[in-house]
Design a protein around this motif. Structure first.
Motif, PDB file in Angstrom:
ATOM      1  N   MET A   1     -25.881   0.734 -23.257  1.00  0.00           N
ATOM      2  CA  MET A   1     -26.557   0.513 -24.541  1.00  0.00           C
ATOM      3  C   MET A   1     -26.124   1.593 -25.526  1.00  0.00           C
ATOM      4  O   MET A   1     -25.587   2.620 -25.149  1.00  0.00           O
ATOM      5  CB  MET A   1     -28.078   0.554 -24.357  1.00  0.00           C
ATOM      6  CG  MET A   1     -28.617  -0.624 -23.561  1.00  0.00           C
ATOM      7  SD  MET A   1     -28.251  -2.206 -24.324  1.00  0.00           S
ATOM      8  CE  MET A   1     -29.356  -2.148 -25.722  1.00  0.00           C
ATOM      9  N   PRO A   2     -26.370   1.386 -26.824  1.00  0.00           N
ATOM     10  CA  PRO A   2     -25.893   2.339 -27.814  1.00  0.00           C
ATOM     11  C   PRO A   2     -26.520   3.708 -27.628  1.00  0.00           C
ATOM     12  O   PRO A   2     -27.664   3.843 -27.226  1.00  0.00           O
ATOM     13  CB  PRO A   2     -26.333   1.710 -29.148  1.00  0.00           C
ATOM     14  CG  PRO A   2     -27.441   0.794 -28.790  1.00  0.00           C
ATOM     15  CD  PRO A   2     -27.124   0.291 -27.424  1.00  0.00           C
ATOM     16  N   ASN A   3     -25.751   4.739 -27.909  1.00  0.00           N
ATOM     17  CA  ASN A   3     -26.232   6.101 -27.756  1.00  0.00           C
ATOM     18  C   ASN A   3     -26.738   6.614 -29.096  1.00  0.00           C
ATOM     19  O   ASN A   3     -25.968   7.041 -29.943  1.00  0.00           O
ATOM     20  CB  ASN A   3     -25.090   6.978 -27.229  1.00  0.00           C
ATOM     21  CG  ASN A   3     -25.533   8.414 -27.023  1.00  0.00           C
ATOM     22  OD1 ASN A   3     -26.714   8.725 -27.178  1.00  0.00           O
ATOM     23  ND2 ASN A   3     -24.599   9.270 -26.674  1.00  0.00           N
ATOM     24  N   ALA A   4     -28.052   6.531 -29.312  1.00  0.00           N
ATOM     25  CA  ALA A   4     -28.628   6.914 -30.599  1.00  0.00           C
ATOM     26  C   ALA A   4     -28.498   8.410 -30.855  1.00  0.00           C
ATOM     27  O   ALA A   4     -28.651   8.867 -31.968  1.00  0.00           O
ATOM     28  CB  ALA A   4     -30.097   6.501 -30.657  1.00  0.00           C
TER      29      ALA A   4
ATOM     30  N   ILE B   1     -24.743  -5.214 -36.309  1.00  0.00           N
ATOM     31  CA  ILE B   1     -25.324  -5.098 -34.971  1.00  0.00           C
ATOM     32  C   ILE B   1     -24.305  -4.536 -33.982  1.00  0.00           C
ATOM     33  O   ILE B   1     -24.627  -3.652 -33.178  1.00  0.00           O
ATOM     34  CB  ILE B   1     -25.847  -6.475 -34.504  1.00  0.00           C
ATOM     35  CG1 ILE B   1     -26.981  -6.946 -35.418  1.00  0.00           C
ATOM     36  CG2 ILE B   1     -26.322  -6.400 -33.065  1.00  0.00           C
ATOM     37  CD1 ILE B   1     -27.325  -8.412 -35.250  1.00  0.00           C
ATOM     38  N   VAL B   2     -23.080  -5.050 -34.031  1.00  0.00           N
ATOM     39  CA  VAL B   2     -22.042  -4.572 -33.116  1.00  0.00           C
ATOM     40  C   VAL B   2     -21.767  -3.089 -33.342  1.00  0.00           C
ATOM     41  O   VAL B   2     -21.573  -2.321 -32.397  1.00  0.00           O
ATOM     42  CB  VAL B   2     -20.758  -5.410 -33.286  1.00  0.00           C
ATOM     43  CG1 VAL B   2     -19.588  -4.800 -32.515  1.00  0.00           C
ATOM     44  CG2 VAL B   2     -20.992  -6.842 -32.819  1.00  0.00           C
ATOM     45  N   ARG B   3     -21.771  -2.692 -34.603  1.00  0.00           N
ATOM     46  CA  ARG B   3     -21.566  -1.269 -34.917  1.00  0.00           C
ATOM     47  C   ARG B   3     -22.715  -0.430 -34.381  1.00  0.00           C
ATOM     48  O   ARG B   3     -22.495   0.630 -33.783  1.00  0.00           O
ATOM     49  CB  ARG B   3     -21.434  -1.085 -36.421  1.00  0.00           C
ATOM     50  CG  ARG B   3     -21.206   0.361 -36.835  1.00  0.00           C
ATOM     51  CD  ARG B   3     -20.915   0.474 -38.312  1.00  0.00           C
ATOM     52  NE  ARG B   3     -20.472   1.807 -38.681  1.00  0.00           N
ATOM     53  CZ  ARG B   3     -19.901   2.118 -39.834  1.00  0.00           C
ATOM     54  NH1 ARG B   3     -19.699   1.178 -40.747  1.00  0.00           N
ATOM     55  NH2 ARG B   3     -19.526   3.341 -40.082  1.00  0.00           N
ATOM     56  N   ALA B   4     -23.948  -0.884 -34.593  1.00  0.00           N
ATOM     57  CA  ALA B   4     -25.109  -0.136 -34.101  1.00  0.00           C
ATOM     58  C   ALA B   4     -25.101  -0.054 -32.579  1.00  0.00           C
ATOM     59  O   ALA B   4     -25.587   0.927 -32.005  1.00  0.00           O
ATOM     60  CB  ALA B   4     -26.396  -0.797 -34.593  1.00  0.00           C
TER      61      ALA B   4
ATOM     62  N   VAL C   1     -34.106  -7.333 -44.831  1.00  0.00           N
ATOM     63  CA  VAL C   1     -35.526  -7.525 -44.547  1.00  0.00           C
ATOM     64  C   VAL C   1     -35.687  -7.898 -43.078  1.00  0.00           C
ATOM     65  O   VAL C   1     -35.188  -8.930 -42.627  1.00  0.00           O
ATOM     66  CB  VAL C   1     -36.130  -8.629 -45.439  1.00  0.00           C
ATOM     67  CG1 VAL C   1     -37.630  -8.785 -45.158  1.00  0.00           C
ATOM     68  CG2 VAL C   1     -35.885  -8.325 -46.914  1.00  0.00           C
ATOM     69  N   SER C   2     -36.375  -7.059 -42.315  1.00  0.00           N
ATOM     70  CA  SER C   2     -36.631  -7.356 -40.904  1.00  0.00           C
ATOM     71  C   SER C   2     -38.055  -7.855 -40.746  1.00  0.00           C
ATOM     72  O   SER C   2     -38.984  -7.358 -41.390  1.00  0.00           O
ATOM     73  CB  SER C   2     -36.387  -6.121 -40.030  1.00  0.00           C
ATOM     74  OG  SER C   2     -37.267  -5.081 -40.376  1.00  0.00           O
ATOM     75  N   PHE C   3     -38.221  -8.828 -39.863  1.00  0.00           N
ATOM     76  CA  PHE C   3     -39.492  -9.524 -39.706  1.00  0.00           C
ATOM     77  C   PHE C   3     -40.239  -8.979 -38.496  1.00  0.00           C
ATOM     78  O   PHE C   3     -39.772  -9.059 -37.363  1.00  0.00           O
ATOM     79  CB  PHE C   3     -39.245 -11.023 -39.572  1.00  0.00           C
ATOM     80  CG  PHE C   3     -38.769 -11.652 -40.855  1.00  0.00           C
ATOM     81  CD1 PHE C   3     -39.621 -12.404 -41.642  1.00  0.00           C
ATOM     82  CD2 PHE C   3     -37.465 -11.461 -41.299  1.00  0.00           C
ATOM     83  CE1 PHE C   3     -39.198 -12.972 -42.829  1.00  0.00           C
ATOM     84  CE2 PHE C   3     -37.022 -12.019 -42.488  1.00  0.00           C
ATOM     85  CZ  PHE C   3     -37.893 -12.768 -43.263  1.00  0.00           C
TER      86      PHE C   3
ATOM     87  N   ALA D   1     -31.363   2.030 -33.156  1.00  0.00           N
ATOM     88  CA  ALA D   1     -30.125   2.361 -33.862  1.00  0.00           C
ATOM     89  C   ALA D   1     -29.999   1.605 -35.180  1.00  0.00           C
ATOM     90  O   ALA D   1     -29.483   2.138 -36.171  1.00  0.00           O
ATOM     91  CB  ALA D   1     -28.915   2.067 -32.977  1.00  0.00           C
ATOM     92  N   LEU D   2     -30.488   0.378 -35.218  1.00  0.00           N
ATOM     93  CA  LEU D   2     -30.408  -0.420 -36.444  1.00  0.00           C
ATOM     94  C   LEU D   2     -31.292   0.144 -37.546  1.00  0.00           C
ATOM     95  O   LEU D   2     -31.011  -0.056 -38.736  1.00  0.00           O
ATOM     96  CB  LEU D   2     -30.819  -1.867 -36.162  1.00  0.00           C
ATOM     97  CG  LEU D   2     -29.770  -2.751 -35.501  1.00  0.00           C
ATOM     98  CD1 LEU D   2     -30.398  -4.042 -35.000  1.00  0.00           C
ATOM     99  CD2 LEU D   2     -28.638  -3.068 -36.474  1.00  0.00           C
ATOM    100  N   TYR D   3     -32.356   0.838 -37.172  1.00  0.00           N
ATOM    101  CA  TYR D   3     -33.300   1.344 -38.170  1.00  0.00           C
ATOM    102  C   TYR D   3     -33.489   2.848 -38.071  1.00  0.00           C
ATOM    103  O   TYR D   3     -34.543   3.387 -38.396  1.00  0.00           O
ATOM    104  CB  TYR D   3     -34.646   0.616 -38.022  1.00  0.00           C
ATOM    105  CG  TYR D   3     -34.500  -0.856 -38.271  1.00  0.00           C
ATOM    106  CD1 TYR D   3     -34.390  -1.349 -39.565  1.00  0.00           C
ATOM    107  CD2 TYR D   3     -34.398  -1.736 -37.208  1.00  0.00           C
ATOM    108  CE1 TYR D   3     -34.203  -2.700 -39.791  1.00  0.00           C
ATOM    109  CE2 TYR D   3     -34.218  -3.093 -37.428  1.00  0.00           C
ATOM    110  CZ  TYR D   3     -34.114  -3.562 -38.720  1.00  0.00           C
ATOM    111  OH  TYR D   3     -33.928  -4.897 -38.952  1.00  0.00           O
ATOM    112  N   ASP D   4     -32.441   3.539 -37.608  1.00  0.00           N
ATOM    113  CA  ASP D   4     -32.503   4.992 -37.503  1.00  0.00           C
ATOM    114  C   ASP D   4     -32.184   5.610 -38.869  1.00  0.00           C
ATOM    115  O   ASP D   4     -31.164   6.251 -39.075  1.00  0.00           O
ATOM    116  CB  ASP D   4     -31.513   5.490 -36.457  1.00  0.00           C
ATOM    117  CG  ASP D   4     -31.661   6.981 -36.192  1.00  0.00           C
ATOM    118  OD1 ASP D   4     -32.708   7.537 -36.557  1.00  0.00           O
ATOM    119  OD2 ASP D   4     -30.721   7.581 -35.629  1.00  0.00           O
ATOM    120  N   ILE D   5     -33.106   5.374 -39.808  1.00  0.00           N
ATOM    121  CA  ILE D   5     -32.956   5.836 -41.193  1.00  0.00           C
ATOM    122  C   ILE D   5     -34.285   6.397 -41.661  1.00  0.00           C
ATOM    123  O   ILE D   5     -35.328   6.136 -41.056  1.00  0.00           O
ATOM    124  CB  ILE D   5     -32.503   4.691 -42.121  1.00  0.00           C
ATOM    125  CG1 ILE D   5     -33.453   3.486 -41.988  1.00  0.00           C
ATOM    126  CG2 ILE D   5     -31.090   4.271 -41.834  1.00  0.00           C
ATOM    127  CD1 ILE D   5     -33.067   2.324 -42.859  1.00  0.00           C
TER     128      ILE D   5
END
Length: 337
Positions: free
Chosen positions: A1-4, A91-94, A284-286, A329-333
């Motif tokens: 899995m991605p390494n945050a 997504i692939v990048r994250a 926008v994420s649901f 990772a997608l929302y690590d902001i």
């Protein structure tokens, strides 16, 4: 899995044709498929790509097709796309892979022999050392490129092949893009997000509206989603990214029956925000489905319900936890406030 916890993001290459395929990805491990949704089943393919690329010390990337082959074979049927190309790339990048290759798909591409796809694209153009696909992926004329055919081709041309089996959810059902589309169409956001492994999101440019929301204390950013989107009409707790900052909010997707019953529109009210959003692209994420869209007898009754919706949305968002490392990772902001 991605390494945050990675110290710095690595270079990511997104190419939308073979001509644009970068040398940096040549000789790598490729995951091949449609990947609409990049759900937990697809992520098992990405994990294998990541694993093989790490062992071999080469780039790992994804190959996909645009438009979705179903749109070419059955154009009369609208297909609710879960992740258009730009969303797949995000997504692939994250996830932590090195790139995304999107091949244009049309009737002539569909007639390409499986052997031609392997020899001309995988071997000569991409120079792959390993290919990873799902158990149900087929390619080439008349779907002759079966998983077994790909294995045999790998033996012939000197590249490795991994075929990833189906992935089941906690209830034992197969995770699929079709199930996720059905869940979103039914307003079952929690189920859809669980199958995805991250919170489903849509992106669009904020358009000029009638500014009615300002007059009732609920200014909104209005976004037209793709015509093929069959997301259930209703009220949602959402999060949105504005200029690199994550904001909470509540949104209505539907036809606004109290006012004009017009074309479907996503109207996002961002909590505690003031500023001009016209022309900006919002992601926008649901988070959760609050209720179905309904017609009210008066604006006052509508506003009273919107007050309740906002309270419920804030409560839903306050209890959030990441669904997975990918979701994180997608929302690590930064978060507003």
């Amino acid at each position: 899995m991605p390494n945050a916890a990675a110290p710095a993001p690595k270079a990511f290459h997104a190419a939308y044709s073979l001509d644009a395929f970068p040398d940096a990805l040549k000789g790598g491990v490729v995951g091949i498929g449609n990947f609409d949704g990049v759900h937990r089943g697809h992520q098992s393919v990405l994990e294998r790509v990541q694993e093989e690329a790490g062992k071999l010390g080469v780039p790992g990337y994804v190959m996909t097709f645009e438009p979705h082959p179903r749109a070419v074979f059955t154009p009369q049927k609208l297909l609710f796309r879960l992740t258009p190309p730009h969303a797949k790339a995000e997504i692939v990048r994250a996830f932590g892979l090195d790139g995304l290759l999107v091949l244009p798909f049309d009737a002539s591409f569909a007639l390409r022999e499986a052997s031609d796809f392997v020899e001309r694209i995988l071997v000569k153009r991409l120079g792959i050392v390993h290919a990873v696909t799902g158990y149900d992926f087929h390619f080439g004329r008349a779907r002759a490129g079966t998983p077994d055919y790909l294995r045999q081709s790998g033996e012939k041309h000197g590249f490795g092949v991994s075929i990833v089996d189906r992935v089941h959810d906690e209830g034992g059902e197969t995770i699929s893009s079709s199930r996720i589309r059905e869940a979103l169409t039914a307003g079952e956001i929690t189920l859809a997000n669980a199958l995805l492994g991250y919170r489903w999101f849509a992106e669009g440019t904020v358009r000029d509206g009638d500014k009615r929301g300002r007059t009732i204390g609920y200014p909104t950013a209005n976004i037209a989603l793709d015509p093929d989107c069959t997301l259930a009409h209703g009220i949602y707790a959402v999060r949105t990214v504005i200029d690199g900052v994550l904001h909470d909010g509540v949104a209505n997707f539907g036809r606004r029956p109290t006012f004009d019953n017009g074309a479907p529109l996503l109207e996002v009210h961002v909590f505690d925000f003031s500023g001009d959003l016209y022309g900006k692209t919002l992601k926008v994420s649901f988070v959760s489905f609050l209720r179905s869209e309904e017609k009210f007898d008066s604006v006052e009754a509508l506003v009273a319900q919107m007050d309740r919706d906002s309270e419920e949305a804030r409560a839903a968002i306050a209890s959030l936890a990441p669904l997975s490392p990918l979701d994180l990772a997608l929302y690590d902001i930064p978060l507003a406030g």
